[in-house]
Design an enzyme around this catalytic site. Structure first.
Site, PDB file in Angstrom:
ATOM      1  CB  SER A  42      27.095  21.983  14.303  1.00 46.82           C
ATOM      2  OG  SER A  42      28.215  21.756  13.546  1.00 46.82           O
TER       3      SER A  42
ATOM      4  CG  HIS B 123      24.087  24.112  10.072  1.00 46.89           C
ATOM      5  ND1 HIS B 123      23.140  23.322  10.653  1.00 46.89           N
ATOM      6  CD2 HIS B 123      25.231  23.395  10.125  1.00 46.89           C
ATOM      7  CE1 HIS B 123      23.679  22.183  11.037  1.00 46.89           C
ATOM      8  NE2 HIS B 123      24.949  22.198  10.717  1.00 46.89           N
TER       9      HIS B 123
ATOM     10  CD  GLU C 170      19.276  23.828  10.164  1.00 52.21           C
ATOM     11  OE1 GLU C 170      18.263  23.816  10.869  1.00 52.21           O
ATOM     12  OE2 GLU C 170      20.365  23.377  10.557  1.00 52.21           O
TER      13      GLU C 170
HETATM   14  P1  NAD Z   1      37.889  21.087  11.208  1.00 48.11           P
HETATM   15  O1  NAD Z   1      38.542  20.796  12.502  1.00 48.11           O
HETATM   16  O2  NAD Z   1      38.000  20.107  10.089  1.00 48.11           O
HETATM   17  O3  NAD Z   1      38.427  22.483  10.656  1.00 48.11           O
HETATM   18  C1  NAD Z   1      38.601  23.626  11.428  1.00 48.11           C
HETATM   19  C2  NAD Z   1      39.742  24.431  10.803  1.00 48.11           C
HETATM   20  O4  NAD Z   1      39.782  25.722  11.400  1.00 48.11           O
HETATM   21  C3  NAD Z   1      41.117  23.801  11.028  1.00 48.11           C
HETATM   22  O5  NAD Z   1      41.762  23.657   9.784  1.00 48.11           O
HETATM   23  C4  NAD Z   1      41.831  24.818  11.908  1.00 48.11           C
HETATM   24  O6  NAD Z   1      43.215  24.896  11.629  1.00 48.11           O
HETATM   25  C5  NAD Z   1      41.127  26.090  11.528  1.00 48.11           C
HETATM   26  N1  NAD Z   1      41.259  27.177  12.504  1.00 48.11           N
HETATM   27  C6  NAD Z   1      41.222  27.105  13.850  1.00 48.11           C
HETATM   28  N2  NAD Z   1      41.393  28.354  14.359  1.00 48.11           N
HETATM   29  C7  NAD Z   1      41.514  29.213  13.325  1.00 48.11           C
HETATM   30  C8  NAD Z   1      41.711  30.619  13.214  1.00 48.11           C
HETATM   31  N3  NAD Z   1      41.833  31.371  14.293  1.00 48.11           N
HETATM   32  N4  NAD Z   1      41.779  31.139  11.974  1.00 48.11           N
HETATM   33  C9  NAD Z   1      41.684  30.376  10.893  1.00 48.11           C
HETATM   34  N5  NAD Z   1      41.498  29.047  10.937  1.00 48.11           N
HETATM   35  C10 NAD Z   1      41.421  28.462  12.146  1.00 48.11           C
HETATM   36  O7  NAD Z   1      36.363  21.387  11.535  1.00 48.11           O
HETATM   37  P2  NAD Z   1      35.078  21.261  10.580  1.00 48.11           P
HETATM   38  O8  NAD Z   1      34.512  19.904  10.729  1.00 48.11           O
HETATM   39  O9  NAD Z   1      35.387  21.760   9.240  1.00 48.11           O
HETATM   40  O10 NAD Z   1      34.080  22.255  11.316  1.00 48.11           O
HETATM   41  C11 NAD Z   1      34.137  23.652  11.148  1.00 48.11           C
HETATM   42  C12 NAD Z   1      32.826  24.248  11.623  1.00 48.11           C
HETATM   43  O11 NAD Z   1      31.758  23.701  10.855  1.00 48.11           O
HETATM   44  C13 NAD Z   1      32.493  23.947  13.069  1.00 48.11           C
HETATM   45  O12 NAD Z   1      31.850  25.042  13.645  1.00 48.11           O
HETATM   46  C14 NAD Z   1      31.556  22.762  12.959  1.00 48.11           C
HETATM   47  O13 NAD Z   1      30.680  22.653  14.075  1.00 48.11           O
HETATM   48  C15 NAD Z   1      30.788  23.138  11.710  1.00 48.11           C
HETATM   49  N6  NAD Z   1      30.133  22.008  11.015  1.00 48.11           N
HETATM   50  C16 NAD Z   1      30.772  20.821  10.875  1.00 48.11           C
HETATM   51  C17 NAD Z   1      30.145  19.771  10.206  1.00 48.11           C
HETATM   52  C18 NAD Z   1      30.835  18.450  10.006  1.00 48.11           C
HETATM   53  O14 NAD Z   1      30.154  17.479   9.701  1.00 48.11           O
HETATM   54  N7  NAD Z   1      32.157  18.378  10.126  1.00 48.11           N
HETATM   55  C19 NAD Z   1      28.850  19.956   9.694  1.00 48.11           C
HETATM   56  C20 NAD Z   1      28.234  21.197   9.827  1.00 48.11           C
HETATM   57  C21 NAD Z   1      28.892  22.215  10.505  1.00 48.11           C
END
Ligand code: NAD
Length: 577
Positions: A294, A315, A327
């Site tokens: 993000s 993104h 993005e």
């Molecule tokens: P989340 O916490 O729901 O999921 C993250 C997942 O990654 C978890 O299931 C975790 O077990 C896994 N993980 C951690 N370490 C790992 C590894 N070494 N190998 C494999 N899997 C691993 O988080 P999210 O909300 O899905 O966010 C993920 C990314 O997307 C982040 O960078 C976040 O900033 C970005 N993002 C999130 C949103 C949102 O609204 N949630 C929007 C845009 C971007």
């Protein structure tokens, strides 16, 4: 009949004839939404007489034509009219029923558009006057009126931007064919991306370190696809085939087959760099890697790779299957082939890609930040939470700032706020509100409370908590709605001008498109920059100077805005400087 999407009404008799063919309710549904129908649905509502397979088309058409010629009739089938003594028949065919339908449609349109879009109401009027006897003159008159509205000009502008966006990247090398996608991290975003890719018939290898995360991701994907099946968007067979395209793993097996891998693990630079480093040793040399961060630096992540040229940011927005924008973040070293492949992948996933340079907050979150931050400052000055949320919704935003911060999560908002402050300087200094909400354990909707409280998913005001946050300071009513709007949108405009100046995004059009698709910036305004052009940059600069004097240096118009205002330039005009 997609005309309302351009702010006009159907002009060649559509509002007069469609109700006669498919009935009033079905016709209004199509005319007011601008929705397209596939063949099956068109047959079901009686819009077409028959549907056949592509391979049989000529044969079948010949047969129907012969039959018609022989019988001397005009139509292939007789319209089966809805029986008068049934509810649908009553609503479609009796004057009283029709009045009920038209009144309900008007009410619905008013509620949905909050008075910002005149075309749907004009379309209802055109349908109404033609119900007993076609009135093509009135339809033409309404079309002409609508074609001259500023709302229509804005919507046509956005349509052109969307068309232009389809050509972005056409000067790049040919994209690689993507058949298999890898996704690392099966959380909210990773799971969503896996589901989306499978729904578009790509094979997906999904990895996490937690088996439970994989299970949850599969369950979520199944729920989304089951909904599509229930709505008959996909068949039962397609449902099974698409689900079968997703396979899961706790290791990296299968990743050597991936054409593109999207990384979506937790938002932590060290973790991401480590994961990307591992990943690189398991993929093919020509595999493109995209990170769904993000706000972290994609450039820093690229440095952790042996081949930094294969990395870019992709993104997505939450929820992945609904939000139309992606993005695409490039670094200095991103290879054009990688960019081309990811652009084409984003389009195959049904998204509108906007290419941005790697800079703090990229484009959308950077311009969104003042929306939430200035609102927090206004709250601390004593403006009511619901007053502000309402003022922003009334101005056309899909959600108020506090509703939004609760959706995003106050912890995420706090983190992004700090990254932006650190990367961009004092004018982005975050208010203390998000931090204090986090400290109080109020992380937003996901934790049951943020700015609002949530009971059974329903948003509830929390007056005594708000009073506490303001240390007993009384609610003020001294800011009128215009000041509220100008403080929030003025800062967004200033930030948008900076983004253009720094080359974060290539053109005003892409910036406006990103905001409309990414944060739901009101389409009837045609985008933030177009709206500013309409109001006049000189007027805006004067207003920002005034606000700077009253409320602080963050309102100081940036260099580019001043320069443009002084030259009488506009963002879209030829006098652009
Ligand atoms: P989340 O916490 O729901 O999921 C993250 C997942 O990654 C978890 O299931 C975790 O077990 C896994 N993980 C951690 N370490 C790992 C590894 N070494 N190998 C494999 N899997 C691993 O988080 P999210 O909300 O899905 O966010 C993920 C990314 O997307 C982040 O960078 C976040 O900033 C970005 N993002 C999130 C949103 C949102 O609204 N949630 C929007 C845009 C971007």
């Amino acid at each position: 009949l997609p005309e309302v999407k351009l702010g006009i009404v159907p002009g060649f008799g559509g509002t007069q004839r469609l109700p006669r063919v498919v009935g009033l309710q079905a016709a209004l549904d199509l005319i007011l939404s601008g929705r397209m129908l596939d063949a099956k649905r068109a047959l079901r509502i009686g819009l077409v007489d028959g549907v056949t397979y592509r391979a049989l088309l000529v044969e079948e058409a010949t047969r129907v034509a012969r039959e018609l010629a022989d019988s001397g009739r005009f139509r292939a089938t007789r319209r089966s009219r809805r029986p008068l003594f049934s509810m649908p028949g009553f609503l479609d065919r009796t004057p009283l029923g029709r009045a009920v339908v038209l009144r309900a449609a008007t009410k619905r349109v008013r509620a949905q558009t909050r008075g910002h879009y005149p075309a749907p109401l004009a379309a209802i009027e055109a349908v109404r006057v033609g119900l007993r006897k076609p009135n093509y003159a009135r339809e033409a008159d309404l079309l002409a009126r609508m074609a001259l509205t500023p709302e229509s000009a804005s919507l046509v502008h956005l349509f052109r931007l969307t068309e232009a966006n389809k050509r972005v990247g056409s000067d790049l090398p040919e994209p690689a064919q993507v058949q298999q996608v890898g996704v690392v991290g099966a959380g909210v975003m990773g799971g969503g991306i896996a589901q989306l890719a499978a729904s578009k018939d790509m094979r997906v290898r999904l990895k996490d370190i937690q088996p439970d995360a994989l299970l949850l991701a599969l369950r979520t994907a199944r729920d989304i696809m089951a909904k599509a099946r229930k709505r008959r968007r996909i068949s039962g067979n397609e449902f099974h085939n698409k689900m079968a395209l997703i396979s899961t793993t706790l290791g990296y097996d299968g990743f050597s087959l991936a054409d593109v891998v999207v990384e979506a693990v937790v938002e932590n630079l060290n973790v991401k760099c480590k994961v990307l480093g591992e990943l690189e040793s398991h993929v093919r040399s020509n595999c493109v890697i995209a990170t769904n961060t993000s706000a972290l630096s994609v450039t820093r992540m690229a440095e952790s790779l042996r081949d930094p040229g294969r990395l870019l940011g992709m993104h997505f927005f939450n929820p992945v299957h609904r939000m139309p924008l992606v993005e695409i973040v490039t670094t200095e070293s991103t290879r054009p082939e990688a960019l081309s492949t990811v652009l084409s992948l984003a389009r195959r996933l049904g998204k509108t890609p906007v290419v941005v340079r790697d800079a703090p907050g990229f484009l959308v979150n950077r311009i969104l930040a003042p929306f939430m931050n200035e609102s927090s400052i206004l709250f601390e000055e004593g403006v009511g939470v619901e007053t502000l949320d309402r003022a922003m919704r009334d101005s056309g935003m899909p959600m108020g700032p506090f509703e939004l911060i609760d959706e995003i999560g106050t912890d995420v908002a706090e983190k992004v706020g700090h990254i932006l402050h650190e990367g961009l300087g004092e004018h982005m200094k975050p208010s203390t509100l998000a931090g204090r909400l986090v400290q109080a354990g109020r992380l937003g909707k996901k934790s049951g409370a943020g700015m609002y409280r949530y009971e059974d998913g329903k948003r509830k005001p929390d007056g005594s908590f708000w009073d506490g946050l303001r240390d007993g300071k009384r609610t003020t009513t001294s800011h009128d709605a215009e000041t509220l709007r100008d403080r929030v949108f003025g800062l967004m405009l200033n930030e948008a001008a900076r983004c253009l100046d720094e080359g974060v995004v290539q053109s005003p059009g892409e910036l406006d498109l990103a905001l409309v698709f990414g944060i739901g910036f009101p389409p009837f305004r045609g985008g933030l920059l177009r709206d500013a052009d309409v109001r006049g940059l000189e007027t805006w600069v004067r207003r920002l100077d005034e606000l700077a004097e009253r409320f602080g240096g963050r309102f100081e118009p940036c260099e580019r805005l001043r320069r443009m205002a002084a030259a009488g330039a506009t963002f879209y005009g030829r006098t652009h400087v």
